[in-house]
Enzyme design. Structure first.
Site, PDB file in Angstrom:
ATOM      1  N   HIS A  73       0.033   4.041   4.880  1.00  0.00           N
ATOM      2  CA  HIS A  73       0.313   5.117   3.605  1.00  0.00           C
ATOM      3  C   HIS A  73       0.199   6.407   3.331  1.00  0.00           C
ATOM      4  CE1 HIS A  73      -3.884   2.060   4.338  1.00  0.00           C
ATOM      5  NE2 HIS A  73      -2.901   1.634   3.362  1.00  0.00           N
ATOM      6  N   SER A  85       1.008  -1.044  -0.013  1.00  0.00           N
ATOM      7  CA  SER A  85       0.063   0.156  -0.033  1.00  0.00           C
ATOM      8  C   SER A  85       1.372   0.793   0.165  1.00  0.00           C
ATOM      9  CB  SER A  85      -0.887   0.262   1.145  1.00  0.00           C
ATOM     10  OG  SER A  85      -1.352  -0.617   0.873  1.00  0.00           O
TER      11      SER A  85
END
Length: 310
Positions: free
Chosen positions: A185, A133
């Protein structure tokens, strides 16, 4: 009717290879029943010397939904490989993917360190990050700056404006998947903006190969030193000063050891050792490339990364 998948794969060779690697690793993890705690990155394991987890955590996925979401987004972001006319392209994609993997992992650990040491939030000591991610969010950010008119396609039917995709996806995943690593993230977004705005620039094939070589070296060294895997060809022993580590490569008799030096000379001396070792063992075929002024742009960054992990 869309284009045949074969042509899409040919136009996105690097993306296709990364997706294949992540899927193969996921299959292996499922087959061997490996948990995320065995491959994921956490502050606690990093302090124990498990720096190899920065790499394994990025390419490992535990749930099939996590894998599908990341690979679907990555496939859409593979359009970067087709933008060679904008200064992007396959080489750019591979070079800065390497940067995103390493720096986003290092940034996550830095955030954990501040939260634990400064704010006494011990919870983050054992928080484990896993998945691609951080790199996906990094490329979302880069594309939102370089090509703001693009669209991010997810699962083949959901389309998001790329200009808002990084923060939309950050909020979306935090709500839908509360256990997702918000800091992981966010770190990808931060490094992505640093690349897109030119704060990190000048990457070329020489420095990409140099960085890849050091990643492999540190990866193997940390596996050996942490006791995760025993490499017969590598022996770590104390020489002269028990507090200073040395590495001896079996078969060629070469031994490297850090010596006691003043703190102000540490960076310079380490840089000299790094350059000498790297040129001696791995970069002789690229000696001519060393003369290019552009190859010096990443020297300080590479030295800092190596010192951080070793």
């Amino acid at each position: 009717m869309g284009r045949p998948l074969f042509y899409e794969i040919v136009e996105k060779p690097a993306t296709s290879c990364i997706i294949g690697i992540c899927c193969a690793i996921w299959f292996y993890i499922q087959k061997k029943n490996i948990g995320y705690s065995h491959v994921g990155l956490s502050y606690e394991t990093a302090v124990e010397g498990h720096h190899w987890r920065i790499i394994t955590s990025a390419f490992s996925h535990i749930s099939v939904l996590h894998l599908v979401f990341n690979m679907s987004a990555l496939w859409s972001l593979g359009v970067v490989e087709q933008l060679g006319h904008m200064g992007l392209g396959v080489a750019y994609y591979l070079q800065y993917t390497l940067i995103l993997v390493v720096l986003s992992g290092a940034l996550v650990l830095g955030m954990y360190h501040i939260l634990i040491q400064r704010f006494k939030l011990e919870y983050f000591r054992r928080v484990t990050a896993v998945g691609y991610s951080c790199v996906v969010f990094g490329w979302m950010t880069i594309l939102s700056v370089k090509q703001p008119s693009s669209k991010l396609d997810l699962f083949g039917f959901l389309s998001l404006p790329i200009s808002f995709a990084p923060f939309e996806s950050l909020i979306f995943t935090s709500i839908i998947v509360p256990q997702a690593s918000f800091l992981g993230h966010l770190s990808g977004i931060v490094v992505g903006y640093a690349i897109a705005w030119g704060l990190i620039h000048g990457m070329n094939n020489f420095w990409a190969l140099s960085m890849l070589g050091w990643i492999v070296l540190v990866f193997v060294y940390s596996l050996k030193r942490s006791g995760t895997y025993d490499f017969d060809f590598l022996e770590i022993e104390s020489v002269t000063d028990p507090s200073l580590p040395s590495v001896r490569f079996i078969g060629n008799g070469r031994t490297l050891q850090m010596s006691s030096i003043p703190a102000e000379d540490l960076l310079l001396s380490s840089a000299m050792v790094i350059q000498a070792f790297w040129c001696d063992f791995l970069l002789l075929p690229l000696a001519d490339a060393c003369c290019c002024p552009k190859t010096m742009q990443y020297e300080k960054l590479l030295v800092i990364i190596v010192l951080f992990f070793v």
